[in-house]
Design a protein around this motif. Sequence first.
Motif, short mmCIF file in Angstrom:
data_model
loop_
_atom_site.label_atom_id
_atom_site.label_comp_id
_atom_site.label_asym_id
_atom_site.label_seq_id
_atom_site.Cartn_x
_atom_site.Cartn_y
_atom_site.Cartn_z
N ILE A 3 42.33 56.89 42.09
CA ILE A 3 41.14 57.48 41.45
C ILE A 3 40.00 57.60 42.47
CG2 ILE A 3 39.37 57.07 39.70
CD1 ILE A 3 41.59 55.95 37.92
N ASP A 7 36.57 60.55 43.35
CA ASP A 7 35.30 60.01 42.86
C ASP A 7 34.20 61.05 43.10
OD1 ASP A 7 32.86 58.66 42.49
OD2 ASP A 7 33.69 56.77 43.19
N GLN A 24 38.13 63.03 39.13
CA GLN A 24 38.96 62.35 38.16
C GLN A 24 38.01 61.53 37.30
OE1 GLN A 24 42.04 60.23 40.14
NE2 GLN A 24 43.37 60.21 38.36
N TRP A 25 38.10 61.69 36.01
CA TRP A 25 37.19 61.03 35.08
C TRP A 25 37.81 59.75 34.55
CZ3 TRP A 25 32.53 62.96 35.37
CH2 TRP A 25 32.37 64.29 35.70
N GLY A 26 37.09 58.64 34.71
CA GLY A 26 37.56 57.37 34.17
C GLY A 26 38.94 57.02 34.69
N ASN A 27 39.83 56.65 33.79
CA ASN A 27 41.20 56.29 34.16
C ASN A 27 42.18 57.43 33.88
OD1 ASN A 27 40.47 53.71 35.03
ND2 ASN A 27 40.55 52.91 32.96
N SER A 28 41.68 58.64 33.75
CA SER A 28 42.53 59.78 33.44
C SER A 28 43.55 60.03 34.53
CB SER A 28 41.66 61.04 33.27
OG SER A 28 42.46 62.18 33.11
N GLU A 29 44.72 60.48 34.14
CA GLU A 29 45.77 60.85 35.10
C GLU A 29 45.58 62.28 35.60
OE1 GLU A 29 48.31 59.03 36.44
OE2 GLU A 29 47.26 57.34 35.56
#
Length: 110
Positions: A3, A7, A24-29
Amino acid sequence: MSIANFDPRLITQYNEPRFLIHFQWGNSEKVYRYALVESIEVSEINQDTKQKKDEIGLSQQEIWEKKYKWKIYLHHIHNNTVKKQVCYLNKLVRKIRRNLNIKRKNNGSY
């Protein structure tokens, strides 16, 4: 996939505006790709709402649909049209070559 590689804060490492940026937002794949669509003078945009005069009262999605969605559509249509034209021309060339070969064969010059 890390991730950290996507950033949004990494944008500060660039000296020139980027045409494409990836977040990439948050913990999104998923990785989200953003494309530069416009460069705006500071005096032409409200710094609080991030809207220009002709965008007041519109949501972000409405602004995108009004100003940018059609460009993507046109690009898609253009690419498909070009592919169809190339396909048609290839078929035409094959037909002409076939006809030339038939004429040569009938004239005995084949």
